[in-house]
Motif scaffolding. Structure first.
Motif, short mmCIF file in Angstrom:
data_model
loop_
_atom_site.label_atom_id
_atom_site.label_comp_id
_atom_site.label_asym_id
_atom_site.label_seq_id
_atom_site.Cartn_x
_atom_site.Cartn_y
_atom_site.Cartn_z
N ARG A 102 0.87 -1.18 0.00
CA ARG A 102 0.00 0.00 0.00
C ARG A 102 0.91 1.23 0.00
O ARG A 102 1.40 1.66 1.04
N ASP A 103 1.12 1.78 -1.19
CA ASP A 103 2.08 2.87 -1.35
C ASP A 103 1.40 4.23 -1.21
O ASP A 103 0.40 4.50 -1.89
N GLU A 104 1.97 5.07 -0.38
CA GLU A 104 1.49 6.44 -0.25
C GLU A 104 2.40 7.43 -0.97
O GLU A 104 2.17 8.63 -0.97
N ALA A 105 3.46 6.91 -1.59
CA ALA A 105 4.38 7.71 -2.40
C ALA A 105 5.01 6.80 -3.44
O ALA A 105 4.97 5.57 -3.32
N GLY A 106 5.56 7.42 -4.49
CA GLY A 106 6.26 6.66 -5.52
C GLY A 106 5.55 6.56 -6.84
O GLY A 106 6.12 6.07 -7.82
N TRP A 107 4.30 7.02 -6.92
CA TRP A 107 3.51 6.94 -8.16
C TRP A 107 3.16 8.35 -8.64
O TRP A 107 2.11 8.58 -9.22
N GLU A 108 4.07 9.29 -8.43
CA GLU A 108 3.78 10.68 -8.77
C GLU A 108 3.80 10.95 -10.27
O GLU A 108 3.33 12.00 -10.72
N GLN A 109 4.36 10.04 -11.06
CA GLN A 109 4.38 10.20 -12.52
C GLN A 109 3.85 8.90 -13.14
O GLN A 109 4.59 7.98 -13.42
N SER A 110 2.54 8.85 -13.30
CA SER A 110 1.87 7.63 -13.72
C SER A 110 0.92 7.89 -14.89
O SER A 110 0.52 9.03 -15.15
N LEU A 111 0.57 6.81 -15.56
CA LEU A 111 -0.56 6.82 -16.49
C LEU A 111 -1.76 6.25 -15.75
O LEU A 111 -1.65 5.21 -15.08
N ALA A 112 -2.90 6.92 -15.82
CA ALA A 112 -4.07 6.53 -15.04
C ALA A 112 -5.23 6.14 -15.95
O ALA A 112 -5.52 6.81 -16.94
N VAL A 113 -5.89 5.04 -15.59
CA VAL A 113 -7.10 4.59 -16.27
C VAL A 113 -8.23 4.61 -15.24
O VAL A 113 -8.24 3.78 -14.32
N PRO A 114 -9.18 5.55 -15.32
CA PRO A 114 -10.28 5.57 -14.36
C PRO A 114 -11.08 4.28 -14.43
O PRO A 114 -11.37 3.77 -15.53
N LEU A 115 -11.46 3.74 -13.28
CA LEU A 115 -12.18 2.47 -13.24
C LEU A 115 -13.66 2.61 -12.93
O LEU A 115 -14.39 1.64 -13.04
N LEU A 116 -14.10 3.80 -12.56
CA LEU A 116 -15.50 4.00 -12.21
C LEU A 116 -16.19 4.90 -13.20
O LEU A 116 -15.65 5.93 -13.61
N GLN A 117 -17.39 4.52 -13.60
CA GLN A 117 -18.23 5.41 -14.39
C GLN A 117 -18.70 6.56 -13.51
O GLN A 117 -18.83 6.41 -12.28
N PRO A 118 -18.97 7.75 -14.10
CA PRO A 118 -19.35 8.91 -13.29
C PRO A 118 -20.57 8.70 -12.41
O PRO A 118 -20.73 9.35 -11.38
N GLY A 122 -22.40 5.00 -5.59
CA GLY A 122 -22.61 4.00 -4.56
C GLY A 122 -21.41 3.07 -4.42
O GLY A 122 -21.00 2.73 -3.31
N LEU A 123 -20.83 2.69 -5.56
CA LEU A 123 -19.67 1.83 -5.54
C LEU A 123 -18.46 2.55 -4.96
O LEU A 123 -17.65 1.96 -4.24
N MET A 124 -18.36 3.85 -5.22
CA MET A 124 -17.24 4.60 -4.66
C MET A 124 -17.28 4.59 -3.13
O MET A 124 -16.24 4.50 -2.47
N ASP A 125 -18.49 4.64 -2.56
CA ASP A 125 -18.62 4.62 -1.12
C ASP A 125 -18.08 3.32 -0.52
O ASP A 125 -17.62 3.30 0.62
#
Length: 226
Positions: A102-118, A122-125
């Motif tokens: 569980r990293d709280e640092a080290g991913w400051e330059q990443s490519l991101a793919v959102p996994l949740l539809q807008p 409910g799922l985000m909760d």
């Protein structure tokens, strides 16, 4: 976003009938050394979209970064990529030889793919609980790790398929997920990396250099071979 996270911002402007890329707009054209002067609308400077983001600021996302080093500085297109999944507070869960980290640092330059539809509020909760429970499964114990067959990509893709199932979508295998979500982002990143490094080396880049509009893909790097 800080420069150390995603590099200096790139801009493109026109002069000497060429497109010129640089970190900011200079007072003088680097080709003719004349004052840049006023812009016609079609020649006005534009920002080049930066494909990288601070993964710790991305909620509920699939992240990619080089296993060693960073995209802009060290990545050569053939090195392995490491992947993870973010919680709602930007903690990056990722699987490796030592189990789930569980990293709280080290991913400051990443490519991101959102996994949740807008509309999936409910799922985000429940996201953090799902992610923690999934990570606690015996499937992801350290001794089960295998660099080729049971790695960080296996972990992140399996969780992603759980999300897709909750959203009513069909599961994706590694090839389908890579083609649909990963390759479009790595192709864009490749163009940006080539352009960025050219500007770092020369101070600017003109249109006959590798440009934002045409450059080779990232290469043969393995996603998940951490």
């Amino acid at each position: 976003m800080h420069c150390e996270e995603a590099g200096q911002p790139l801009v493109r402007f026109s002069h000497c009938q060429k497109s010129i890329y640089s970190f900011g707009v200079p007072a003088r054209c680097p080709l003719c050394q004349r004052d840049v002067g006023l812009w016609k609308l079609e020649d006005a400077p534009v920002s080049i979209p930066n494909p990288f983001s601070n993964g710790h600021r991305e909620k509920c996302a699939f992240l990619l970064r080089p296993t060693r080093g960073s995209f802009l500085s060290e990545y050569d297109g053939r090195s392995d990529l490491h992947v993870g999944v973010t919680s709602t507070d930007g903690t990056v869960y990722n699987y490796g030889p030592h189990g789930v980290q569980r990293d709280e640092a080290g991913w400051e330059q990443s490519l991101a793919v959102p996994l949740l539809q807008p509309n999936m509020f409910g799922l985000m909760d429940q996201w953090d609980k799902y992610l923690a429970d999934f990570s606690a499964s015996g499937t992801w114990l350290p001794h089960r790790y295998d660099e080729e067959q049971h790695n960080c990509y296996s972990y992140a893709l399996t969780f992603t398929n759980c999300v897709l199932a909750t959203e009513g979508g069909a599961p994706l295998d590694k090839s389908a997920f890579t083609e649909k979500y990963v390759l479009p982002r790595t192709r864009q990143a490749s163009k940006y990396i080539v352009l960025y490094r050219a500007v770092v080396q020369h101070g600017f880049c003109v249109s006959d250099c590798p440009t934002w509009d045409a450059s080779p893909p990232l290469g043969e790097g393995t996603v998940g071979g951490c």
